[in-house]
Design a protein around this motif. Structure first.
Motif, short mmCIF file in Angstrom:
data_model
loop_
_atom_site.label_atom_id
_atom_site.label_comp_id
_atom_site.label_asym_id
_atom_site.label_seq_id
_atom_site.Cartn_x
_atom_site.Cartn_y
_atom_site.Cartn_z
N LEU A 83 2.57 1.79 -3.25
CA LEU A 83 1.62 2.22 -4.55
C LEU A 83 1.37 3.39 -4.46
CD1 LEU A 83 -0.78 -0.63 -4.62
CD2 LEU A 83 1.05 -0.55 -6.24
N ILE A 84 1.16 4.02 -2.99
CA ILE A 84 0.73 5.46 -2.96
C ILE A 84 1.89 6.27 -2.90
CG2 ILE A 84 -0.19 6.95 -1.06
CD1 ILE A 84 -2.11 4.80 -0.16
N PHE A 85 3.05 6.23 -2.27
CA PHE A 85 4.17 7.18 -2.23
C PHE A 85 5.12 6.96 -3.11
CE2 PHE A 85 2.08 7.08 1.98
CZ PHE A 85 1.80 8.28 2.18
N TYR A 121 2.56 5.73 -7.68
CA TYR A 121 1.84 6.60 -8.36
C TYR A 121 2.68 8.05 -8.54
CZ TYR A 121 -1.67 10.29 -8.22
OH TYR A 121 -2.54 11.62 -8.53
N VAL A 138 0.79 -1.21 -0.01
CA VAL A 138 -0.16 -0.18 -0.04
C VAL A 138 0.80 1.24 -0.09
CG1 VAL A 138 -1.71 1.31 1.27
CG2 VAL A 138 -1.90 -1.18 1.12
N ILE A 139 1.87 1.26 1.02
CA ILE A 139 2.69 2.53 0.86
C ILE A 139 3.54 2.64 -0.17
CG2 ILE A 139 4.78 3.24 2.10
CD1 ILE A 139 3.85 2.17 4.80
#
Length: 324
Positions: A24-26, A29, A21-22
């Motif tokens: 993918l987001i930071f 993306y 998750v981290i």
């Protein structure tokens, strides 16, 4: 893995979810968003509608073909990286050979390693202030020392000369990172099978022969790691060139690196986010291509040769089977 009818393998995937998750987001993306911005007309502080350019590669073309500062930043980045990496890896190898030499059995190795690694712990801003003070004009410590020793009659503007400024920046980068490279190489040497060194000693090899015939070949993977990480770090060189000399990248763009150029495009002047994004993607491509080249050049040729021979054998076996 299953115990008492319970499947525990799923927990590995569950524990990896926070990282995914981290990432993918930071990481993923922002990278993809930056790539998209490079094809648009996004600029300015005030938000405006973003449009894809008629020629999507116009920003890239302008940077490579027309922007002299960007081309200069590429050259500077290469010069600064080579000037600090070569002495860095040489000194790190010498210190590694010194600390891991079983015949010398140096006492107090831990203290030496801590002292040599210490510059890597100090923040870049602190180091920038330190060296700016050392080479300050007209009454910095270096100028005062030169005057006391009679090496100069008048104060020297170290930071206003292109070659001197580049040399100081390269030295700072070398001084900050040689200890880190040394620790990595020492860890690699500690992982080498001691039987290899014992066999070399029994065969009558001296320290130099052992280092070049046993240690270095066994450190191929570690050297590859050091080269790749140093190269990527060199391409991203930002903090020292940005903080050490005012204005950043001076004098006359002599220490302007690509990261400093990208920062200037994105957060100064006209806030050309599209140009900064395009420059970032160009550097990403350069880093990827150079990494592939390094991987290819430092591959295990004997292993590659064996794989090639195995493929030929398999191919011949298949051909023979078809003939039957």
């Amino acid at each position: 893995m299953r115990r008492n009818g319970v499947n525990y393998s799923k927990y590995g995937y569950i524990f990896s979810i926070p990282f995914i998750v981290i990432f993918l987001i930071f990481s993923l993306y922002p990278t993809l968003y930056t790539a998209v911005i490079g094809f648009t007309d996004m600029k300015g502080v005030i938000p405006k509608p973003i449009h894809i350019l008629d020629n999507p590669f116009q920003n890239f073309k302008d940077l490579i073909m027309e922007n002299v500062s960007f081309r200069q930043s590429l050259i500077n980045t290469l010069i600064l990286w080579i000037a600090n990496f070569i002495p860095q890896i040489v000194l790190a190898l010498l210190l590694t050979a010194w600390f891991t030499n079983r015949r010398l059995n140096i006492k107090g190795q831990g203290a030496f390693k801590v002292l040599l690694y210490m510059p890597n712990i100090i923040t870049a801003s602190t180091i920038a202030v330190l060296f700016s003070t050392l080479f300050a004009y007209p009454m910095g410590p270096v100028n005062s020392l030169f005057h006391a020793l009679g090496w100069s009659d008048a104060p020297i503007q170290f930071l206003q000369d292109k070659n001197t400024a580049r040399g100081i920046v390269s030295f700072i980068q070398f001084w900050m990172w040689y200890g880190n490279t040394m620790i990595v190489l020492i860890a690699g040497v500690m992982g080498i099978n001691p039987a290899l060194f014992e066999a070399a000693s029994i065969d009558g090899a001296n320290g130099i022969q052992t280092f070049f015939r046993v240690t270095l070949p066994s450190l191929r993977t570690i050297l590859l790691y050091s080269l790749i990480t140093s190269m990527i770090g060199g391409l991203q060189m930002f903090d020292i060139p940005q903080l050490f000399i005012t204005p950043a990248g001076g004098p006359d763009n002599a220490t302007l690196t690509t990261s400093v150029f990208i920062y200037g495009q994105a957060f100064k002047g006209s806030y050309m986010y599209n140009k900064a994004a395009a420059a970032s993607m160009i550097m990403f491509i350069i880093a990827a291509v150079l990494s592939l080249i390094v991987f290819y050049l430092m591959r295990d040729r004997s292993e590659a040769k064996l794989k090639k021979q195995q493929k030929m054998i398999n191919k011949a076996a298949k051909a023979a089977a078809r003939g039957m």
